[in-house]
Design a protein around this motif. Structure first.
Motif, PDB file in Angstrom:
ATOM      1  N   GLN A  61       0.720  -1.202  -0.015  1.00  0.00           N
ATOM      2  CA  GLN A  61       0.041   0.098  -0.143  1.00  0.00           C
ATOM      3  C   GLN A  61       0.735   1.268  -0.210  1.00  0.00           C
ATOM      4  OE1 GLN A  61      -3.357  -0.550  -0.568  1.00  0.00           O
ATOM      5  NE2 GLN A  61      -2.597  -2.590  -0.537  1.00  0.00           N
ATOM      6  N   GLY A  62       2.073   1.278  -0.418  1.00  0.00           N
ATOM      7  CA  GLY A  62       2.701   2.271  -0.682  1.00  0.00           C
ATOM      8  C   GLY A  62       3.720   2.991   0.708  1.00  0.00           C
ATOM      9  N   PHE A  63       3.533   1.988   1.770  1.00  0.00           N
ATOM     10  CA  PHE A  63       4.262   2.412   3.035  1.00  0.00           C
ATOM     11  C   PHE A  63       5.305   1.751   3.034  1.00  0.00           C
ATOM     12  CE2 PHE A  63      -0.172   2.806   4.115  1.00  0.00           C
ATOM     13  CZ  PHE A  63      -0.330   3.643   5.276  1.00  0.00           C
ATOM     14  N   ASN A  64       6.428   2.787   3.637  1.00  0.00           N
ATOM     15  CA  ASN A  64       7.870   2.544   3.121  1.00  0.00           C
ATOM     16  C   ASN A  64       8.707   2.995   4.549  1.00  0.00           C
ATOM     17  OD1 ASN A  64      10.461   2.711   2.129  1.00  0.00           O
ATOM     18  ND2 ASN A  64       9.967   3.683   0.139  1.00  0.00           N
ATOM     19  N   ALA A  65       9.218   1.989   5.051  1.00  0.00           N
ATOM     20  CA  ALA A  65      10.123   2.237   6.297  1.00  0.00           C
ATOM     21  C   ALA A  65      11.546   3.068   5.789  1.00  0.00           C
ATOM     22  CB  ALA A  65      10.799   0.810   6.685  1.00  0.00           C
ATOM     23  N   ASP A  66      11.780   3.062   4.472  1.00  0.00           N
ATOM     24  CA  ASP A  66      12.917   3.984   4.239  1.00  0.00           C
ATOM     25  C   ASP A  66      12.624   5.368   4.057  1.00  0.00           C
ATOM     26  OD1 ASP A  66      14.447   1.766   3.698  1.00  0.00           O
ATOM     27  OD2 ASP A  66      13.831   1.526   1.560  1.00  0.00           O
ATOM     28  N   THR A  67      11.317   5.659   3.884  1.00  0.00           N
ATOM     29  CA  THR A  67      10.713   6.918   4.017  1.00  0.00           C
ATOM     30  C   THR A  67      10.540   7.527   5.475  1.00  0.00           C
ATOM     31  OG1 THR A  67       9.801   6.835   1.893  1.00  0.00           O
ATOM     32  CG2 THR A  67       8.849   8.342   3.133  1.00  0.00           C
ATOM     33  N   VAL A  71      12.251  10.802   7.069  1.00  0.00           N
ATOM     34  CA  VAL A  71      11.589  11.854   7.924  1.00  0.00           C
ATOM     35  C   VAL A  71      12.262  11.999   9.122  1.00  0.00           C
ATOM     36  CG1 VAL A  71       9.544  12.430   9.055  1.00  0.00           C
ATOM     37  CG2 VAL A  71       9.385  11.390   6.581  1.00  0.00           C
ATOM     38  N   TYR A  72      12.582  10.987   9.833  1.00  0.00           N
ATOM     39  CA  TYR A  72      13.312  10.983  11.245  1.00  0.00           C
ATOM     40  C   TYR A  72      14.477  11.832  11.133  1.00  0.00           C
ATOM     41  CZ  TYR A  72      14.772   9.524  15.725  1.00  0.00           C
ATOM     42  OH  TYR A  72      15.136   9.317  17.115  1.00  0.00           O
ATOM     43  N   GLU A  73      15.382  11.697   9.982  1.00  0.00           N
ATOM     44  CA  GLU A  73      16.710  12.320   9.929  1.00  0.00           C
ATOM     45  C   GLU A  73      16.593  13.761   9.145  1.00  0.00           C
ATOM     46  OE1 GLU A  73      19.083   7.777   9.720  1.00  0.00           O
ATOM     47  OE2 GLU A  73      18.660   9.231   7.843  1.00  0.00           O
ATOM     48  N   ASN A  74      15.432  13.846   8.318  1.00  0.00           N
ATOM     49  CA  ASN A  74      15.678  14.901   7.718  1.00  0.00           C
ATOM     50  C   ASN A  74      14.583  16.032   7.529  1.00  0.00           C
ATOM     51  OD1 ASN A  74      18.234  14.203   5.735  1.00  0.00           O
ATOM     52  ND2 ASN A  74      17.009  12.568   5.813  1.00  0.00           N
ATOM     53  N   THR A 126       4.457   7.312   3.767  1.00  0.00           N
ATOM     54  CA  THR A 126       4.088   6.646   2.560  1.00  0.00           C
ATOM     55  C   THR A 126       4.873   7.442   1.320  1.00  0.00           C
ATOM     56  OG1 THR A 126       2.253   8.079   2.097  1.00  0.00           O
ATOM     57  CG2 THR A 126       1.783   5.986   2.950  1.00  0.00           C
ATOM     58  N   GLY A 127       5.172   6.721   0.118  1.00  0.00           N
ATOM     59  CA  GLY A 127       5.799   6.978  -0.982  1.00  0.00           C
ATOM     60  C   GLY A 127       7.434   7.414  -0.753  1.00  0.00           C
ATOM     61  N   ILE A 128       7.956   8.338  -1.407  1.00  0.00           N
ATOM     62  CA  ILE A 128       9.275   8.526  -1.290  1.00  0.00           C
ATOM     63  C   ILE A 128       9.590   9.911  -0.900  1.00  0.00           C
ATOM     64  CG2 ILE A 128       9.928   6.553  -3.000  1.00  0.00           C
ATOM     65  CD1 ILE A 128       9.827   8.562  -5.328  1.00  0.00           C
ATOM     66  N   PRO A 129      10.793  10.253  -0.603  1.00  0.00           N
ATOM     67  CA  PRO A 129      11.000  11.520   0.023  1.00  0.00           C
ATOM     68  C   PRO A 129      10.851  12.897  -0.881  1.00  0.00           C
ATOM     69  CG  PRO A 129      12.718  10.025   0.823  1.00  0.00           C
ATOM     70  CD  PRO A 129      11.819   9.391  -0.274  1.00  0.00           C
ATOM     71  N   SER A 130      10.799  12.623  -2.236  1.00  0.00           N
ATOM     72  CA  SER A 130      10.676  13.632  -3.159  1.00  0.00           C
ATOM     73  C   SER A 130       9.082  14.101  -2.856  1.00  0.00           C
ATOM     74  CB  SER A 130      10.468  13.211  -4.556  1.00  0.00           C
ATOM     75  OG  SER A 130       9.710  12.234  -4.949  1.00  0.00           O
ATOM     76  N   LEU A 156      10.362  12.780  18.336  1.00  0.00           N
ATOM     77  CA  LEU A 156       9.412  13.722  18.965  1.00  0.00           C
ATOM     78  C   LEU A 156       9.935  14.927  19.620  1.00  0.00           C
ATOM     79  CD1 LEU A 156       7.129  11.253  20.933  1.00  0.00           C
ATOM     80  CD2 LEU A 156       6.827  11.864  18.747  1.00  0.00           C
ATOM     81  N   GLU A 157      10.958  14.889  19.714  1.00  0.00           N
ATOM     82  CA  GLU A 157      11.745  16.382  20.467  1.00  0.00           C
ATOM     83  C   GLU A 157      11.752  17.289  19.512  1.00  0.00           C
ATOM     84  OE1 GLU A 157      12.535  17.317  23.576  1.00  0.00           O
ATOM     85  OE2 GLU A 157      11.356  15.660  23.940  1.00  0.00           O
ATOM     86  N   LYS A 158      11.969  16.919  18.203  1.00  0.00           N
ATOM     87  CA  LYS A 158      12.468  17.666  17.149  1.00  0.00           C
ATOM     88  C   LYS A 158      10.841  18.317  16.665  1.00  0.00           C
ATOM     89  CE  LYS A 158      13.153  16.175  12.660  1.00  0.00           C
ATOM     90  NZ  LYS A 158      13.931  15.743  11.743  1.00  0.00           N
ATOM     91  N   ILE A 159       9.692  17.447  16.655  1.00  0.00           N
ATOM     92  CA  ILE A 159       8.502  17.948  16.593  1.00  0.00           C
ATOM     93  C   ILE A 159       8.042  18.887  17.500  1.00  0.00           C
ATOM     94  CG2 ILE A 159       6.091  16.927  16.465  1.00  0.00           C
ATOM     95  CD1 ILE A 159       7.083  14.348  15.249  1.00  0.00           C
ATOM     96  N   LYS A 160       8.307  18.537  18.777  1.00  0.00           N
ATOM     97  CA  LYS A 160       7.775  19.563  19.665  1.00  0.00           C
ATOM     98  C   LYS A 160       8.530  20.958  19.609  1.00  0.00           C
ATOM     99  CE  LYS A 160       7.534  19.921  24.717  1.00  0.00           C
ATOM    100  NZ  LYS A 160       7.470  19.141  25.943  1.00  0.00           N
ATOM    101  N   SER A 161      10.022  20.757  19.543  1.00  0.00           N
ATOM    102  CA  SER A 161      10.644  22.162  19.320  1.00  0.00           C
ATOM    103  C   SER A 161      10.275  22.920  18.150  1.00  0.00           C
ATOM    104  CB  SER A 161      12.448  21.743  19.112  1.00  0.00           C
ATOM    105  OG  SER A 161      12.759  20.970  20.313  1.00  0.00           O
TER     106      SER A 161
END
Length: 339
Positions: A61-67, A71-74, A126-130, A156-161
């Motif tokens: 269904q387009g879910f992607n652990a690489d994506t 997100v976590y890193e970038n 979902t999808g790719i980083p682009s 979560l800290e980055k999201i809160k900040s």
């Protein structure tokens, strides 16, 4: 399935999910090329692959652990972005549309743009980083985004900040499972997705076993299911930028819950505003306004509390009660199974 049927399914997927991106391009002055995004989703659905990060797996269904790793890193959210986090079929879309109306009800352009935004575009995993290039260019100052991943896969800290907020939706696990069963049963038939058929069997009893055994890979570790997702979020229930919302509370008193969400977001509303939003985000209204992708997978079915009684055997119900009690021991979470 014949080759002709497979090609028909592929064309249906391409038209539906391709439109999810192409319909947004008129809102962007300098639109990115979404061809690779559309191709990714078509291939991910027709030829699903397993991806993994931190031991958490995704399939189909387009879910992607690489994506979600990217997100976590970038990725950094904007101030006042709202991330609706959840396990599937626990009220994610309902909460998203409530926030959407609270944020955009006085902006006709953004209301129209976000009307049918769903899985391909707004889920972080979902999808790719682009995809995020498009999300950055759209004309909205506050975004309503979603995710089904547990907290281990989010910074979560980055999201809160950043000043973003999180709404976590909760639904009783029996109705959640029934709703998820019917949705997965309406996924387009695909002869290349044998593992998906094993994860989401057409037979209810087999589906029940697959679900509680943690065989449905949605960003969880194998052997984990809804309860582990909920437990990952539970320690953050009192974080200043996190709000827990129960599906059943929205059913019982939608006006009260909409006002609670508005207060959490710092949005001023009158009783008349709340009433209008309650009408606009009712199950009937959302079903009438659903996009082609949602219609394709029978996304809006009943939206009620207690439908699990039409599916669970007594033994299954008792078995789940035991599992839930074991998993949630030490928490104050109380599910509502009927109204």
């Amino acid at each position: 399935m014949s080759n002709m049927e497979a090609n028909a399914t592929k064309q249906m997927v391409e038209k539906s999910l391709g439109g999810s991106f192409k319909d947004l391009l008129p809102y962007v002055t300098d639109p990115p090329d979404v061809k690779l995004l559309v191709e990714y989703f078509v291939d991910a659905i027709m030829n699903p692959k397993e991806t993994e990060w931190k031991g958490h797996k995704m399939y189909g269904q387009g879910f992607n652990a690489d994506t979600i790793k990217w997100v976590y890193e970038n990725w950094t959210p904007w101030k006042d972005d709202v991330i609706v986090a959840s396990f599937p079929k626990t009220g994610t879309t309902w909460a998203r549309h409530i926030v959407r109306h609270l944020y955009y009800r006085n902006d006709e352009n953004v209301m129209a743009m976000t009307k049918t935004m769903t899985m391909p575009t707004i889920y972080l995993e979902t999808g790719i980083p682009s995809k995020f290039e498009l999300l950055e260019k759209l004309p909205w100052k506050k975004r309503v985004i979603a995710t089904h991943v547990p907290t281990q896969l989010l910074d979560l800290e980055k999201i809160k900040s950043a000043g973003a907020k999180i709404i976590y939706t909760i639904r009783n696990p029996k109705d959640q499972m029934v709703s998820w069963y019917h949705m997965t049963n309406s996924f387009p038939p695909n002869p290349h997705a044998k593992r998906q058929m094993e994860m989401y069997p057409k037979d209810w009893n087999s589906f029940f076993e697959s679900s509680i055994a943690g065989k449905q890979l949605l960003g969880n570790k194998e052997g984990e299911w809804y309860m582990e997702n909920l437990l990952s979020w539970y320690p953050h229930r009192n974080d200043e930028n996190v709000l827990f919302v129960y599906f059943e509370d929205l059913i019982k008193d939608s006006a009260k819950e909409i006002k609670r969400i508005a207060d959490f977001l710092g949005v001023s509303v009158t009783p008349e505003d709340v009433s209008c939003i309650a009408d606009a985000t009712s199950f009937v209204s959302m079903k009438q306004q659903s996009g082609s992708g949602e219609q394709m997978v029978n996304f809006y079915r009943k939206g009620k509390v207690g439908d699990w009684k039409n599916h669970f055997t007594v033994a299954q119900s008792e078995r789940m009660d035991v599992l839930v009690k074991e998993k949630l021991a030490g928490t104050d979470i109380q599910f509502t199974y009927e109204l």
